[in-house]
Design an enzyme around this catalytic site. Structure first.
Site, PDB file in Angstrom:
ATOM      1  N   GLU A  18      22.371 -26.524 -15.776  1.00  0.00           N
ATOM      2  CA  GLU A  18      22.256 -27.283 -17.069  1.00  0.00           C
ATOM      3  C   GLU A  18      21.739 -26.421 -18.216  1.00  0.00           C
ATOM      4  O   GLU A  18      22.140 -26.565 -19.389  1.00  0.00           O
ATOM      5  CB  GLU A  18      21.270 -28.213 -16.906  1.00  0.00           C
ATOM      6  CG  GLU A  18      21.572 -29.422 -16.085  1.00  0.00           C
ATOM      7  CD  GLU A  18      21.125 -29.363 -14.635  1.00  0.00           C
ATOM      8  OE1 GLU A  18      20.882 -30.227 -13.957  1.00  0.00           O
ATOM      9  OE2 GLU A  18      20.941 -28.267 -14.100  1.00  0.00           O
ATOM     10  N   ASP A 104      21.134 -29.831 -11.101  1.00  0.00           N
ATOM     11  CA  ASP A 104      19.900 -30.440 -10.258  1.00  0.00           C
ATOM     12  C   ASP A 104      20.217 -30.999  -9.124  1.00  0.00           C
ATOM     13  O   ASP A 104      21.189 -31.670  -9.391  1.00  0.00           O
ATOM     14  CB  ASP A 104      18.845 -30.902 -11.204  1.00  0.00           C
ATOM     15  CG  ASP A 104      18.065 -30.050 -12.267  1.00  0.00           C
ATOM     16  OD1 ASP A 104      18.225 -28.804 -11.800  1.00  0.00           O
ATOM     17  OD2 ASP A 104      17.639 -30.457 -13.337  1.00  0.00           O
ATOM     18  N   ASP A 106      19.408 -34.176  -8.156  1.00  0.00           N
ATOM     19  CA  ASP A 106      18.877 -35.446  -8.047  1.00  0.00           C
ATOM     20  C   ASP A 106      20.167 -36.311  -8.551  1.00  0.00           C
ATOM     21  O   ASP A 106      21.185 -35.867  -8.885  1.00  0.00           O
ATOM     22  CB  ASP A 106      17.647 -35.582  -8.869  1.00  0.00           C
ATOM     23  CG  ASP A 106      17.727 -35.105 -10.353  1.00  0.00           C
ATOM     24  OD1 ASP A 106      19.018 -34.884 -10.601  1.00  0.00           O
ATOM     25  OD2 ASP A 106      16.899 -34.873 -10.792  1.00  0.00           O
ATOM     26  N   GLU A 108      20.711 -37.504 -11.436  1.00  0.00           N
ATOM     27  CA  GLU A 108      20.922 -37.378 -12.511  1.00  0.00           C
ATOM     28  C   GLU A 108      21.773 -35.934 -12.779  1.00  0.00           C
ATOM     29  O   GLU A 108      22.832 -35.741 -13.458  1.00  0.00           O
ATOM     30  CB  GLU A 108      19.923 -37.118 -13.563  1.00  0.00           C
ATOM     31  CG  GLU A 108      20.517 -36.992 -15.035  1.00  0.00           C
ATOM     32  CD  GLU A 108      19.242 -36.955 -16.200  1.00  0.00           C
ATOM     33  OE1 GLU A 108      19.641 -37.002 -17.354  1.00  0.00           O
ATOM     34  OE2 GLU A 108      18.060 -37.325 -15.680  1.00  0.00           O
ATOM     35  N   TYR A 346      11.363 -27.377  -7.877  1.00  0.00           N
ATOM     36  CA  TYR A 346      11.786 -28.616  -8.826  1.00  0.00           C
ATOM     37  C   TYR A 346      11.105 -29.458  -9.097  1.00  0.00           C
ATOM     38  O   TYR A 346      10.195 -30.141  -8.017  1.00  0.00           O
ATOM     39  CB  TYR A 346      13.096 -29.114  -8.020  1.00  0.00           C
ATOM     40  CG  TYR A 346      14.076 -30.022  -9.165  1.00  0.00           C
ATOM     41  CD1 TYR A 346      14.372 -29.686 -10.426  1.00  0.00           C
ATOM     42  CD2 TYR A 346      14.253 -31.580  -8.898  1.00  0.00           C
ATOM     43  CE1 TYR A 346      14.806 -30.146 -11.277  1.00  0.00           C
ATOM     44  CE2 TYR A 346      15.016 -32.232  -9.899  1.00  0.00           C
ATOM     45  CZ  TYR A 346      15.194 -31.632 -11.071  1.00  0.00           C
ATOM     46  OH  TYR A 346      15.794 -32.288 -11.979  1.00  0.00           O
ATOM     47  N   ARG A 348      11.037 -32.662 -10.525  1.00  0.00           N
ATOM     48  CA  ARG A 348      11.286 -33.924 -10.467  1.00  0.00           C
ATOM     49  C   ARG A 348      11.487 -34.299  -8.986  1.00  0.00           C
ATOM     50  O   ARG A 348      12.437 -34.270  -8.374  1.00  0.00           O
ATOM     51  CB  ARG A 348      12.379 -34.580 -11.240  1.00  0.00           C
ATOM     52  CG  ARG A 348      12.197 -34.244 -12.817  1.00  0.00           C
ATOM     53  CD  ARG A 348      13.327 -34.861 -13.503  1.00  0.00           C
ATOM     54  NE  ARG A 348      13.134 -34.630 -14.939  1.00  0.00           N
ATOM     55  CZ  ARG A 348      13.481 -33.667 -15.650  1.00  0.00           C
ATOM     56  NH1 ARG A 348      14.139 -32.592 -15.130  1.00  0.00           N
ATOM     57  NH2 ARG A 348      13.037 -33.603 -16.980  1.00  0.00           N
ATOM     58  N   HIS A 393      14.051 -33.126  -2.118  1.00  0.00           N
ATOM     59  CA  HIS A 393      13.219 -31.803  -2.401  1.00  0.00           C
ATOM     60  C   HIS A 393      12.021 -31.841  -1.628  1.00  0.00           C
ATOM     61  O   HIS A 393      11.516 -32.927  -1.231  1.00  0.00           O
ATOM     62  CB  HIS A 393      12.914 -31.931  -4.010  1.00  0.00           C
ATOM     63  CG  HIS A 393      13.988 -32.138  -4.802  1.00  0.00           C
ATOM     64  ND1 HIS A 393      13.983 -32.896  -5.900  1.00  0.00           N
ATOM     65  CD2 HIS A 393      15.372 -31.587  -4.900  1.00  0.00           C
ATOM     66  CE1 HIS A 393      15.261 -33.111  -6.216  1.00  0.00           C
ATOM     67  NE2 HIS A 393      15.970 -32.126  -5.830  1.00  0.00           N
TER      68      HIS A 393
END
Length: 972
Positions: A18, A104, A106, A108, A346, A348, A393
């Site tokens: 990203e 990432d 997750d 999103e 990470y 989040r 995670h």
């Protein structure tokens, strides 16, 4: 085998992440043969307005960006600012043999990877590369063990995105029509605002109760020992206090009331509790002057405290707020940088789990830094407390298989402090419990009037600090006692005789419930299972940016505007801001993520209120008709159904009613299009009064008395007299930007068009007020700018009042004046003398600070509040941060000042815009214009027609887009 040697056989690989920072770090670990490039966030999304929607779409699809009639098909467009990056990625893809999507891990991140695949349309093998820390081993492990795209996670994220779009784009226009233009509503944003408003309502309804109690300081009569015998009790300690401080617990067996015994209206919850007033408290104290006291009981219990779980997203935000003064947004920005640069895992995550490697690293540092005595025999494990946790995670921890101590990282400032917090918490999570003793001592006696009294004192001693040596968790309540605090008591035994050295009488008043801080609001949202932890920072940022909430110190205060918005939503869209409804929606979305429910039937139910078979969304519905919009909004049936019908029938919504709140004595607070105001009586009726309310006034501070003061202040139009030169009335007004004077133009004077006439207007000087301004003052103000004279070359010099204060102007050369009064008093000679001086370049002499806040915990430099060109700001000499709406020089606290600086540092330096180069003019010799042939004329005519058609189409598109664009940002 290393990634490089594998690549030599397999060709060139393109890795897409990203952010550029992450790309740079990962590139260093992969080496040659790998091209690592950033997508720079999302490359594709729902359109921000109708202008971005392809022309083949019309009607509701154009407005919403979602085709609700065809299975809620989203209309995705490549963001305008990402087109160049998409082209770059496509070019790199042509030269690659394999594509790794390394966004990432997750929902999103999975969706971003899917969008990349959909837009780039790769014809080479595509693999999903996932990792939760950016270290050499983790990246190489991820390359060696890729997986396929998880379509369930993509579906779940897309459902959220569509749901939030429908909510925001359908409900926001209702707020525009009924409250104020350009407002926004959002699925979690609206619920978070409601929580803050409800807390303020509790404060407004709260009634304080007064209560009194006694505190005694007791000392031994002849040593802490029973009469006639040897000293008893445990062995004393040199650090034990010589006296005992205890609070009155009961009188004749009735417990004395404390703050917790009163309800919000100031009434005792139990009739068996004794409420002492001042007179009774003082009388009792007098009756105890010569009382002999003794220890009635000593109760000792073992104390044990276990370590806190490692950080997850929400607990990190809460602790960073309590200990470092960072807002949730600043915390996540700093954590993002730490993650991208390989310092932490990470950030989040809902998980409190540590990998075996991390546990081993933490235990090794416990032994190294604190000794084997602090290491438990078995590793500690922490069960997840978050329902439906999605992120696969670990907890947030230092990265790598050996943790770097904060000193070893080389980090500075905010990043150092946040890393240190994470490091300490992680290491402490693998340490032994803290142990000790808690003691309760009861002291009794009989007053001279025969009443039996009992005092109590509680203490805590820590015999082994365990994990508290490394880390102590903060508390939301600044007065709360932290876990590592000891309260040592003298070693006393039952029967010990005591003398009261002092008995003090103390008065107290109950306090309203504390307002939310960012930390406590995050905690509340998580406990109610509303939204996802990874979005809380952006949600809080949104309600602050939208003006629904502002800060006083660290407290979140709702604006009057938010009261109107929440009032409307509660009365007419009750279910949409219902806490259980929002949590149930979260459960449904999690079922979709697990593959237990289908997206389209669920969205149909939510939007149209249709009956859908139970098989379509598992346990998400009853399979029966929902009963229409009214029930969907406020009923007790299935929590889904009927958004479209709900926002269509707006006739029942009284805009004036939802924005009006009674204050008392016939005074009503109203939220108007230009801000809040108080009003008594009906407009144009006799005795009608109206006054603006400061927008930064906390709603619980608007009392009847304050409203009366506001109404009594000079407001509206004050006629000062008539201008003798024009015969026009001159009035003074209090406007949105301060008090000013103006003239009233005769009826019929054109106000628009080329013949429009503007009335003369001038702001009052800072030294003037509406109470004292006169007609002469007004005429002088409106005479500005004043011609002072002309210089030797005949250039006119004028004195003017501008945005940044009074100044002189001569052609294009302007010079500042010292005071506004100089505008009328400065002479030509004085003006020429000013212009004779060299013009000052750069900054003027620094103004003295308005307030000192203390030493910044990050930079270690003194923080002060200064008055700048654009208003007051806080600075430590390195970083400047402007005060926000709701902050003021008088009320800003140390913590708030530090928080503003932390947020500014987290954003990084402002990007400089490159100056546009002026293209050099062509100096080629002019050619004689050639005569146009008939064919050329025809072509030109066609071109002109095409341009006209395009222009008309563009205008129409812009007009259609205007409404939809205004909702941009309305979603969570």
């Amino acid at each position: 085998m290393s990634p490089t040697s594998e690549t030599a056989k397999g060709g060139r690989r393109l890795v897409i992440v990203e952010s550029p920072a992450k790309a740079k770090t990962i590139k260093g670990y992969l080496g040659p043969g790998y091209i690592v490039e950033a997508s720079v966030g999302h490359i594709r999304d729902l359109p921000n307005g109708a202008a971005e929607v392809p022309e083949k779409y019309t009607g509701e699809v154009r407005r919403l960006g979602v085709d609700v009639e065809h299975d809620f098909q989203p209309i995705y467009v490549v963001n305008a600012d990402k087109r160049a990056q998409v082209k770059k990625l496509k070019d790199l893809l042509k030269e690659s043999d394999e594509l790794f999507l390394a966004t990432d891990e997750d929902r999103e991140g999975e969706a971003i990877a899917w969008h990349l695949q959909e837009v780039l349309k790769p014809k080479i093998p595509v693999k999903r590369m996932v990792f939760h820390e950016i270290t050499k081993d983790a990246i190489r492990e991820a390359v060696a063990n890729p997986r396929q795209l998880n379509q369930k996670l993509v579906d779940a994220q897309e459902t959220r995105r569509i749901l939030d779009r429908l909510y925001g784009y359908e409900v926001s226009p209702v707020l525009w029509k009924k409250v104020m233009p350009r407002l926004s509503a959002g699925r979690v944003q609206s619920v978070a605002t409601r929580l803050v408003v409800e807390r303020e309502r509790e404060r407004i309804a709260f009634r304080s109760a007064e209560y009194w109690d006694l505190t005694g300081t007791f000392s031994p009569t002849s040593g802490f020992a029973p009469a006639g015998g040897p000293p008893s009790g445990r062995a004393g300690d040199a650090s034990d206090p010589a006296s005992l401080v205890a609070r009155l617990q009961s009188v004749d067996g009735r417990r004395v009331a404390q703050g917790r015994d009163f309800d919000s209206l100031g009434r005792l919850k139990s009739a068996n509790t004794l409420q002492l007033d001042e007179a009774n408290a003082r009388a009792l104290a007098a009756a105890l002057e010569n009382t002999r006291f003794s220890v009635r009981s000593v109760e000792s219990k073992p104390y044990r405290r276990s370590p806190y779980a490692p950080f997850r997203t929400t607990t990190l935000q809460q602790e960073a707020s309590r200990k470092l003064g960072y807002g949730a947004k600043a915390t996540m920005q700093i954590a993002q940088k730490l993650y991208e640069n390989g310092y932490i895992t990470y950030m989040r995550t809902d998980s409190t789990t540590l990998s075996e490697t991390a546990v081993a690293a933490a235990r090794a540092q416990v032994t190294q830094l604190y000794g084997a005595d602090y290491l438990p025999p078995q590793p500690r494990t922490y069960a997840g407390k978050v329902k439906n946790a999605q992120e696969a995670h670990e907890a947030i921890r230092p990265s790598g298989d050996r943790f770097r101590t904060p000193a070893e990282t080389g980090l500075t400032g905010d990043q150092f402090r946040l890393y240190e917090l994470i490091w300490k918490r992680t290491v402490a999570s693998q340490m032994k419990d803290a142990t000790g003793n808690s003691v309760t001592v009861k002291i009794g006696g009989t007053a001279s009037d025969g009443r039996d009294v009992e005092f109590t004192a509680s203490g805590k001693t820590i015999t082994f600090h365990g994990f508290l040596k490394a880390y102590v968790e903060g508390a939301d309540d600044p007065n709360a006692e932290l876990d590592d605090r000891e309260r040592r008591l003298p070693q006393v035994a039952e029967g010990d005789a005591l003398t009261a050295e002092k008995i003090s009488v103390d008065g107290h008043a109950t306090k309203p419930p504390a307002r939310y801080t960012e930390a406590s609001l995050v905690k509340e949202l998580e406990e109610r299972e509303i939204g996802r932890p990874s979005t809380y920072a952006s949600i809080i940022g949104t309600i602050l940016d939208r003006g629904y909430v502002f800060k006083k110190g660290t407290a979140l205060v709702p604006s009057f505007l938010s009261f109107a918005v929440v009032n409307l939503l509660e009365k007419h869209f009750g279910r949409l801001v219902d806490y259980d409804f929002t949590a149930k929606m979260e459960d449904d979305l999690d079922r979709i993520a697990r593959g237990e429910a289908q997206s389209v039937p669920w969205l149909k139910r939510f939007y149209f209120g249709e009956t859908v078979p139970d098989s379509g969304f598992a346990a998400g519905g009853t399979g029966t008709d929902n009963g229409g919009a009214a029930e969907a909004g406020n009923g007790d049936g299935d929590h889904l159904g009927g958004l479209k019908e709900l926002v269509t029938d707006l006739g029942a919504i009284d805009a004036r009613e939802v924005s009006s709140f009674p204050v008392g004595d016939g005074i009503v607070l109203r939220v108007g299009r230009y801000g809040p105001y108080v009003e008594r009586g009906e407009k144009d009726a006799e005795g009608h009064q109206r006054a603006d309310v400061p927008e930064d006034l906390a709603p619980d501070e608007l009392t009847v008395e304050l409203a009366e003061e506001l109404l009594a202040k000079p407001s509206g139009d004050f006629e000062l007299g008539t201008d003798p030169a024009t015969g026009r009335p001159i009035v003074a007004k209090d406007g949105r930007y301060g008090p000013y004077v103006t003239e009233i133009l005769p009826e019929g004077t054109p106000k628009t068009g080329k013949n429009a006439v503007k009335p003369r207007t001038a702001s009052l000087f800072k030294s003037m007020s509406l109470d004292t301004v006169t007609l002469d003052d007004a005429l002088k103000l409106m005479s500005l700018p004043r011609v002072v004279g002309a210089d030797a070359e005949g250039v006119e010099i004028t004195a003017q009042n501008g945005r940044y204060g009074p100044y002189l102007k001569k052609g294009t050369d302007s010079r500042s004046l010292q005071s506004e009064e100089q505008l009328f008093t400065i002479t030509l000679e004085e003006a020429l003398a000013i212009y004779a001086q060299p013009k000052q370049r750069g900054r003027a002499a620094a103004k003295p600070p308005l307030k000192e806040l203390g030493e910044d915990p990050v930079s270690g430099k003194p923080v002060v509040v200064k008055d700048g060109r654009f208003g007051p700001y806080v600075t430590d000499g390195e970083t400047n941060a402007t005060l926000r709406s709701g902050d003021s020089v008088e009320t800003i606290t140390r913590e708030r000042g530090f928080e503003l600086l932390a947020e500014k540092r987290a954003k990084g330096p402002a990007k400089k815009t490159a100056a546009k180069k002026t293209p050099a003019k062509k100096t080629a010799a002019k050619k004689a214009p050639a005569k146009k042939t008939a064919a050329a004329k025809k072509t030109a005519a066609k071109s002109t027609t095409a341009k006209t058609t395009t222009a008309k189409k563009t205008t129409a598109t812009k007009a259609a887009a205007k409404k939809a664009t205004a909702v941009n940002g309305a979603e969570d």
